[in-house]
Write a protein that holds these residues in place. Structure first.
Motif, mmCIF file in Angstrom:
data_model
loop_
_atom_site.group_PDB
_atom_site.id
_atom_site.type_symbol
_atom_site.label_atom_id
_atom_site.label_comp_id
_atom_site.label_asym_id
_atom_site.label_seq_id
_atom_site.Cartn_x
_atom_site.Cartn_y
_atom_site.Cartn_z
ATOM 1 N N TYR A 1 4.082 -0.998 3.574
ATOM 2 C CA TYR A 1 3.721 0.347 3.121
ATOM 3 C C TYR A 1 4.926 0.952 2.402
ATOM 4 N N VAL B 1 0.828 -1.201 0.000
ATOM 5 C CA VAL B 1 0.000 0.000 0.000
ATOM 6 C C VAL B 1 0.867 1.257 0.000
ATOM 7 N N ALA C 1 -3.457 0.164 -4.514
ATOM 8 C CA ALA C 1 -2.597 -0.801 -3.832
ATOM 9 C C ALA C 1 -2.677 -2.187 -4.453
ATOM 10 N N THR D 1 -2.666 6.813 3.825
ATOM 11 C CA THR D 1 -2.395 5.736 2.875
ATOM 12 C C THR D 1 -3.336 5.802 1.668
#
Length: 207
Positions: free
Chosen positions: A179, A134, A147, A142
């Motif tokens: 991430y 992500v 993603a 985020t």
């Protein structure tokens, strides 16, 4: 299967129309996105809300497919298993239809996705053993709808839906996620531009 993209359709109350079919420089947003990714991926799943929305997209997408049939990847249009159940349900529907091990999920109203972004996130997904990848901004926010998700997330999603959860954040709290800084994926950050209001279109055209 080398790679797959799930495109999630939607309707904007601010736009007053279907966002994916809204024209930018004379071309529907969904076609802008398809033109960018068609030479990169093998499979595209377009997740739509219901049959009414599906009927709106069929002509538009079929015209795109007919323009260059030799180079167009497999494009399948499907409807949500249950209507108006939120983004997590859309993700569940999309992942339920893919043939590959995972897919890059994108919204239909992001016509500035860069080929660098798409190639980079697929490359990183091959290198890392995670269930999701992500993008993250410096402030910690985020981009769960820009993603990559593996199909092994499906049982977790099913459990979340069964317990009344409808947002993707609830899924990310339960799976193995990495991430990635948005600038690593797209140094210009244009891939994350969304068009959610009529003035967004005009502002973009003036740039």
């Amino acid at each position: 299967m080398k790679s797959c993209i799930i495109l999630c359709g939607g309707r904007s109350r601010r736009m007053g129309q279907d966002k994916g079919l809204m024209a930018l420089d004379g071309t529907p947003l969904i076609i802008h996105t398809l033109e960018i990714v068609e030479d990169i991926v093998d499979e595209i799943i377009l997740v739509l809300r219901d049959k009414k929305q599906l009927d709106l997209y069929i002509k538009c997408v079929n015209e795109f497919k007919n323009q260059n049939p030799e180079h167009t990847p497999e494009i399948r249009m499907v409807t949500d298993i249950e209507m108006d159940q939120g983004p997590l349900f859309g993700l569940y529907t999309g992942l339920s239809h893919i043939k590959s091990d995972g897919a890059l999920v994108l919204p239909c109203d992001s016509p500035f996705i860069s080929t660098y972004f798409v190639n980079k996130i697929f490359k990183l997904s091959d290198e890392r053993d995670v269930q999701a990848m992500v993008p993250m901004w410096p402030d910690g926010s985020t981009e769960p709808l820009h993603a990559y998700y593996r199909s092994e997330c499906i049982p977790v999603i099913q459990d979340k839906l069964k317990n009344g959860f409808r947002n993707v954040k609830s899924l990310l709290e339960q799976i193995n996620v990495v991430y990635i800084d948005v600038r690593t994926l797209d140094p210009e950050e244009k891939s994350f531009i969304n068009l959610n209001r009529p003035e967004d279109v005009f502002t973009t055209l003036r740039k």
